[in-house]
Design an enzyme around this catalytic site. Structure first.
Site, PDB file in Angstrom:
ATOM      1  N   CYS A   1      -6.565  16.857  35.964  1.00 21.75           N
ATOM      2  CA  CYS A   1      -6.656  15.496  36.480  1.00 21.75           C
ATOM      3  C   CYS A   1      -7.620  14.659  35.637  1.00 21.75           C
ATOM      4  CB  CYS A   1      -7.099  15.515  37.939  1.00 21.75           C
ATOM      5  SG  CYS A   1      -8.310  16.785  38.300  1.00 21.75           S
ATOM      6  N   HIS A   2      -8.436  15.336  34.833  1.00 18.35           N
ATOM      7  CA  HIS A   2      -9.381  14.581  34.011  1.00 18.35           C
ATOM      8  C   HIS A   2      -8.685  13.962  32.797  1.00 18.35           C
ATOM      9  CE1 HIS A   2      -9.412  18.616  32.140  1.00 18.35           C
ATOM     10  NE2 HIS A   2      -9.528  17.922  31.018  1.00 18.35           N
TER      11      HIS A   2
ATOM     12  N   GLU B   1     -12.290  17.469  24.331  1.00 21.77           N
ATOM     13  CA  GLU B   1     -10.921  17.714  23.871  1.00 21.77           C
ATOM     14  C   GLU B   1     -10.533  16.799  22.713  1.00 21.77           C
ATOM     15  OE1 GLU B   1      -8.399  17.580  27.222  1.00 21.77           O
ATOM     16  OE2 GLU B   1      -9.322  19.311  28.154  1.00 21.77           O
TER      17      GLU B   1
END
Length: 118
Positions: free
Chosen positions: A64-65, A96
């Site tokens: 969800c991030h 990321e």
DNA sequence: GCCCTACATCAAC
DNA sequence: GTTGATGTAGGGC
């Protein structure tokens, strides 16, 4: 004693499951907007997507991030629209490869929008 | 460039 | 009927 603990955590609906499935397609280093998810579903509104994500019973399973607002804003995380949770979300994304600046997505190129398009 | 307000749209409460 | 992890459009600073 019967402590009716206001069933806040309900089981995910079909709609929510669809959202989760799409979100799981998002690779690392990529983010999606609520609108994009709604669009991928074909018939939904960004708000409905946000509702499903907020409930997100599959916390670690569904990234969800990696979901942000279409205008580059950070949106929310774990039910919070502001606070330490948001900072954590930014940190996870930065890890990321998704760089944010002033709470805004620095590079829109990180936005992913190729659901089911194999 | 930044932020806020109003309306639209779908699902859940 | 109201709210909500939004989106778009319009206006003000």
């Amino acid at each position: 004693m019967k402590i009716k603990k206001t069933k806040i955590e309900r089981e995910p609906t079909e709609f929510a499951l669809r959202v989760y499935d799409l979100l799981r397609q998002v690779p690392r280093g990529r983010v999606v907007s609520y609108g994009e998810l709604a669009r991928a579903l074909g018939k939904a509104s960004p708000r409905a997507v946000g509702q499903a994500l907020r409930r997100n019973p599959y916390a670690p399973e569904v990234p969800c991030h990696r979901v942000i607002a279409a205008n580059g804003r950070i949106g929310g995380f774990q039910g919070y629209r502001t606070g330490p949770a948001l900072r954590r979300k930014l940190d996870l994304l930065a890890r990321e490869g998704v760089v944010f600046e002033k709470g805004r997505l620095k590079d829109a190129a990180n936005k992913f929008h190729e659901f089911g398009v194999t």
